[in-house]
Scaffold this motif. Structure first.
Motif, PDB file in Angstrom:
ATOM      1  N   LEU A 175       1.883  29.907 -41.510  1.00 39.82           N
ATOM      2  CA  LEU A 175       2.784  29.864 -42.657  1.00 39.82           C
ATOM      3  C   LEU A 175       3.247  31.267 -43.051  1.00 39.82           C
ATOM      4  N   ALA A 176       2.326  32.229 -43.003  1.00 36.14           N
ATOM      5  CA  ALA A 176       2.685  33.606 -43.348  1.00 36.14           C
ATOM      6  C   ALA A 176       3.799  34.120 -42.439  1.00 36.14           C
ATOM      7  N   LEU A 177       3.697  33.814 -41.152  1.00 33.62           N
ATOM      8  CA  LEU A 177       4.738  34.236 -40.214  1.00 33.62           C
ATOM      9  C   LEU A 177       6.066  33.545 -40.527  1.00 33.62           C
ATOM     10  N   MET A 178       6.002  32.297 -40.974  1.00 33.86           N
ATOM     11  CA  MET A 178       7.220  31.543 -41.246  1.00 33.86           C
ATOM     12  C   MET A 178       7.943  32.032 -42.498  1.00 33.86           C
ATOM     13  N   ILE A 179       7.208  32.421 -43.525  1.00 33.01           N
ATOM     14  CA  ILE A 179       7.847  32.822 -44.779  1.00 33.01           C
ATOM     15  C   ILE A 179       8.145  34.317 -44.826  1.00 33.01           C
ATOM     16  N   LEU A 180       7.622  35.063 -43.869  1.00 31.43           N
ATOM     17  CA  LEU A 180       7.849  36.504 -43.841  1.00 31.43           C
ATOM     18  C   LEU A 180       9.335  36.872 -43.841  1.00 31.43           C
ATOM     19  N   PRO A 181      10.195  36.205 -43.054  1.00 24.45           N
ATOM     20  CA  PRO A 181      11.616  36.586 -43.072  1.00 24.45           C
ATOM     21  C   PRO A 181      12.273  36.407 -44.429  1.00 24.45           C
ATOM     22  N   PHE A 182      11.868  35.398 -45.197  1.00 26.30           N
ATOM     23  CA  PHE A 182      12.479  35.168 -46.502  1.00 26.30           C
ATOM     24  C   PHE A 182      12.172  36.337 -47.445  1.00 26.30           C
TER      25      PHE A 182
END
Length: 313
Positions: A175-182
């Motif tokens: 999840l951390a990797l997924m929300i990092l771009p935002f």
């Protein structure tokens, strides 16, 4: 006469535009209310049967028609917390690097690469998590955590158990990797809005880059940064497929973050297709309504915080 007709046309156009925008806003509110009402009506049999205890029970047995939301709520909150604890400092660090320290020709390529991560479908993250990240967790990271942090009094219980690879921590890291771009994209954009004269004045009196970021950039852009963080939190709370692949989908609460668990979205995705009409389906709809309420509370709290910061500013 021509002037009057022209003014009349402009007034009519302005009134029509106002009506169209108002209708668009009302449609959003109607859709939101419709989703909430339909979820609540579908969840009502479960709420009526189990009462408030539905929120605090970790029972989940379709054959015996015993259901509780505690395990799913716990997994949702803990995986989101882990993701935020990792993604927020990393995302802010990347944003500071891109705006303050990065060599100019590399800023755009690195920024585009970070933003491309936001366009990757969640199921791709899930497949990557299962086939590549989970073996790393099982062979290296989890044994290391068990052998080190697992022996520390007070927090050791969080890092105990066999290293399956799956688990709440694994889901949180994905999840951390997924929300990092935002977080990175929003923070970088708001950091770019800081007037250069403010930073130049700080550098002129001898401030370091760390001091400029901490005393000028972050305070000036705190409203936008918090908005980006809350956007990422909303994504983390509702993520489904990537979490479903790597969390293990256990229906009992365990204290260790290395243990398998579940989230509200993952439980609905796994079981809705096989749910029989009645309490089973109603309980899944109740989980959906609870997730809706949690997300609404988080976003409402974010709006209140942003409003209070704007007043102070």
């Amino acid at each position: 006469m021509d002037r009057a007709r022209a003014l009349g046309r402009l007034k009519f156009s302005d009134s029509g535009f106002r009506v169209m925008t108002l209708a668009s806003a009302l449609i959003v509110l109607v859709l939101l209310a419709g989703v909430a009402i339909s979820l609540f009506l579908g969840a009502w049999p479960a709420f009526r049967e189990f009462g408030v205890g539905f929120l605090f029970s970790d029972a989940w047995s379709p054959p015996r028609e015993k259901f509780g939301a505690a395990t799913a709520i716990y997994g949702t909150l803990v995986t989101s917390l882990i993701a935020m604890l990792i993604a927020v400092p990393v995302g802010l660090g990347i944003s500071v690097f891109l705006t303050e320290l990065c060599w100019l020709p590399l800023r755009r390529p690195i920024g585009v690469a970070i933003e491309l991560l936001a366009g990757i479908p969640s199921i791709i993250y899930g497949i990557w998590g299962v086939y590549y990240f989970r073996p790393v967790m099982q062979s290296y990271i989890q044994p290391f955590l068990i052998g080190t942090l697992g022996n520390i009094p007070g927090i050791g219980f969080l890092f105990q158990g066999p290293p399956f690879g799956y688990g709440v921590l694994t889901a949180g890291l994905v999840l951390a990797l997924m929300i990092l771009p935002f977080i990175t994209a929003v923070s970088r954009d708001v950091f770019d809005t800081v007037p250069p004269v403010l930073k130049e004045a700080a550098y002129g009196v001898g401030a370091t880059t760390f001091e400029v970021v901490g005393n000028i950039v972050i305070p000036y852009t705190r409203v936008g940064v918090i908005g980006g963080v809350m956007l990422a939190l909303g994504r983390a709370l509702g993520e489904t497929m990537a979490v479903t692949f790597v969390i293990g989908n256990a229906t009992k609460i365990q204290s260790s973050i290395l243990a398998q668990g579940t989230t509200i979205s993952a439980m609905i995705a796994n079981q809705f297709a096989d749910a029989d009409p009645g309490l089973f389906t109603s309980s899944l709809l109740a989980l959906g309504f609870i997730l809706f309420v949690i997300t609404f509370i988080v976003l409402a709290a974010a709006r209140w915080l942003l409003a209070s910061l704007e007043v102070k500013a």
